[in-house]
Write a protein that holds these residues in place. Structure first.
Motif, mmCIF file in Angstrom:
data_model
loop_
_atom_site.group_PDB
_atom_site.id
_atom_site.type_symbol
_atom_site.label_atom_id
_atom_site.label_comp_id
_atom_site.label_asym_id
_atom_site.label_seq_id
_atom_site.Cartn_x
_atom_site.Cartn_y
_atom_site.Cartn_z
ATOM 1 N N ASP A 139 0.866 -1.183 0.000
ATOM 2 C CA ASP A 139 0.000 0.000 0.000
ATOM 3 C C ASP A 139 0.902 1.231 0.000
ATOM 4 O OD1 ASP A 139 -1.578 2.131 0.475
ATOM 5 O OD2 ASP A 139 -2.510 1.369 2.306
ATOM 6 N N THR A 182 1.708 -2.161 -8.114
ATOM 7 C CA THR A 182 2.059 -1.046 -9.025
ATOM 8 C C THR A 182 0.748 -0.432 -9.544
ATOM 9 O OG1 THR A 182 2.499 -2.760 -10.683
ATOM 10 C CG2 THR A 182 4.415 -1.676 -9.717
ATOM 11 N N ASP A 183 0.574 -0.339 -10.869
ATOM 12 C CA ASP A 183 -0.657 0.266 -11.394
ATOM 13 C C ASP A 183 -0.942 -0.347 -12.752
ATOM 14 O OD1 ASP A 183 0.710 1.920 -13.581
ATOM 15 O OD2 ASP A 183 1.762 2.568 -11.788
ATOM 16 N N SER A 184 -2.009 0.105 -13.382
ATOM 17 C CA SER A 184 -2.348 -0.515 -14.677
ATOM 18 C C SER A 184 -1.993 0.396 -15.846
ATOM 19 C CB SER A 184 -3.837 -0.862 -14.695
ATOM 20 O OG SER A 184 -4.550 0.290 -14.339
ATOM 21 N N GLU A 185 -1.196 1.455 -15.561
ATOM 22 C CA GLU A 185 -0.879 2.403 -16.647
ATOM 23 C C GLU A 185 0.169 1.867 -17.617
ATOM 24 O OE1 GLU A 185 -0.584 6.467 -15.973
ATOM 25 O OE2 GLU A 185 -1.776 6.442 -14.138
ATOM 26 N N GLU A 204 1.267 10.140 -9.342
ATOM 27 C CA GLU A 204 0.090 9.391 -9.818
ATOM 28 C C GLU A 204 0.388 7.897 -9.931
ATOM 29 O OE1 GLU A 204 1.259 12.150 -11.157
ATOM 30 O OE2 GLU A 204 -0.369 13.522 -10.597
ATOM 31 N N GLN A 205 1.661 7.513 -9.909
ATOM 32 C CA GLN A 205 2.028 6.083 -9.951
ATOM 33 C C GLN A 205 2.859 5.765 -8.694
ATOM 34 O OE1 GLN A 205 3.170 6.772 -14.330
ATOM 35 N NE2 GLN A 205 3.131 4.548 -14.181
ATOM 36 N N GLY A 260 3.182 3.338 -6.518
ATOM 37 C CA GLY A 260 3.865 2.058 -6.315
ATOM 38 C C GLY A 260 5.178 2.032 -7.087
ATOM 39 N N TYR A 302 6.946 -3.566 -16.065
ATOM 40 C CA TYR A 302 7.100 -3.478 -14.607
ATOM 41 C C TYR A 302 7.840 -4.694 -14.049
ATOM 42 C CZ TYR A 302 3.686 0.391 -14.619
ATOM 43 O OH TYR A 302 3.037 1.557 -14.833
#
Ligand code: TYM
Length: 333
Positions: free
Chosen positions: A193, A227-230, A238-239, A241, A269
């Protein structure tokens, strides 16, 4: 205050399971500072008592932390490394400073609020006055600078307030310290987190890399990091992780975020996580090996603890005697 050298003070709680955050945010930045400052580093065992400890394990952790300091490259001849509880002046000054600290100030401490929520069954008075003991640690040595991670800034602020309050009543007794925050690694976040700091007390073991984790565990934890899905390589809030992984990588490799974004341009990633785990292993493995070597030499560590406690006591007692005189306590020695 007349001093040949500026004084630097820091320390860590002697609780088990130190994290990569402790290392990158604090310990790593302490190495080499002895060239510039007179350095004191405490193993903060009195602070650790605010949470219930198992006595034999606790004693072993305090010793292990002392070994970690040395393993990280902090030379006990050039720096003063000692157990907080071995210098009784800390508890004594903390009591005096308690009488110069307001309830309202302590109630505002975010760490107290967080810890009280986490340990609702044991909200003890020590947890509440924790920052006053920390102020005593720092002020006893007339410290000019205190290297810490960002989470400790509020405690530094209250230390300054207490010092200034005391000085305004009794004259120039304490040096008012400044925080010293490392550029990179000042706030390493949870792998699970990234809005929370990486913490040794996190219940999810995948959230933190511990300093004594073996390489496979480190690889597994990095692989599972959120992480993220970008699917874009960038270093931005904004990212969070990915940003956190890059922060760890930068701190381990002494690189800047700009370097790293260039280095990983076009990568997935998965590749980033792999590189981060290898960078972390590269830093932690030598540290772990050195701790294992030191653990064998019991007499050496015993001797460091004893001689350094004497050096610390000498400096601390000078301030304590001055304080006692100022407030009107009787000195019979
Ligand atoms: P402690 O034991 O919680 O943490 C030790 C140091 O590690 C830093 N740190 C971090 N830095 C970056 N990212 C993280 N996720 C992270 N987690 C921890 C902390 O900022 C700290 O520098 N109250 C202090 C111990 C103390 C002390 C002192 C420090 C007692 N007396 C006097 C300095 C001076 C503490 O809880 O540290």
């Amino acid at each position: 205050m007349n001093k040949d050298h500026k004084v630097l003070y820091s320390g860590m709680q002697a609780t088990g399971n130190l994290t990569l955050g402790n290392y990158l945010g604090a310990l790593k930045n302490w190495v080499g500072l002895a060239d510039e400052y007179e350095c004191y580093y405490g193993v903060m065992d009195l602070h650790s008592l605010t949470v219930r400890q198992n006595a034999p394990e606790f004693r072993a952790h305090a010793r292990e932390l002392m070994m970690l300091y040395i393993a990280a490259g902090i030379d006990p001849e050039k720096n003063v490394l000692y157990l907080q509880s071995s210098v009784p002046c800390h508890a004594e000054l903390a009591w005096i400073l308690n009488c110069f600290t307001y309830m309202g100030e302590l109630q505002r401490m975010t760490q107290f609020k967080d810890k009280a929520a986490k340990h609702a069954d044991n909200v003890n008075a020590g947890l509440f006055t924790y920052p006053v003991l920390m102020a005593a640690d720092i002020l006893l040595y007339q410290s000019d600078v205190v290297p810490v991670g960002k989470d400790q800034l509020q405690h530094l602020e209250i230390t300054r307030d207490i010092a200034q309050r005391f000085n305004s009543i009794y004259g120039d007794v304490f040096t008012v310290p400044e925080p010293y925050i490392g550029k990179i690694g000042a706030r390493i976040m949870s792998l699970q987190d990234p809005s929370k700091k990486m913490s040794k007390s996190d219940e999810n073991p995948n959230a933190s890399i511990y300093l004594m984790d073996d390489p496979d565990t480190i690889r597994r934890k990095c692989k599972r990091a959120v992480t993220d899905s970008e699917a874009t390589i960038a270093y931005r809030d904004e990212q969070p992780g990915l940003k956190n992984l890059f922060d760890s990588y930068c701190a381990c490799m002494d690189k800047t975020p700009d370097d790293v974004v260039k280095e990983f341009a076009g990568c997935g990633y998965g590749q980033v996580k792999e590189a981060v785990s290898e960078a972390v292993i590269g830093v932690l493995k030598p540290l772990q090996d050195r701790v294992k070597e030191l653990a064998v030499d019991k007499a050496y560590i015993d001797n460091v603890m004893k001689t350094n406690a004497e050096r610390a006591y000498y400096a601390a007692n000078k301030t304590l005697r001055k304080v006692k005189k100022k407030v009107g306590l009787t000195d019979i020695r």
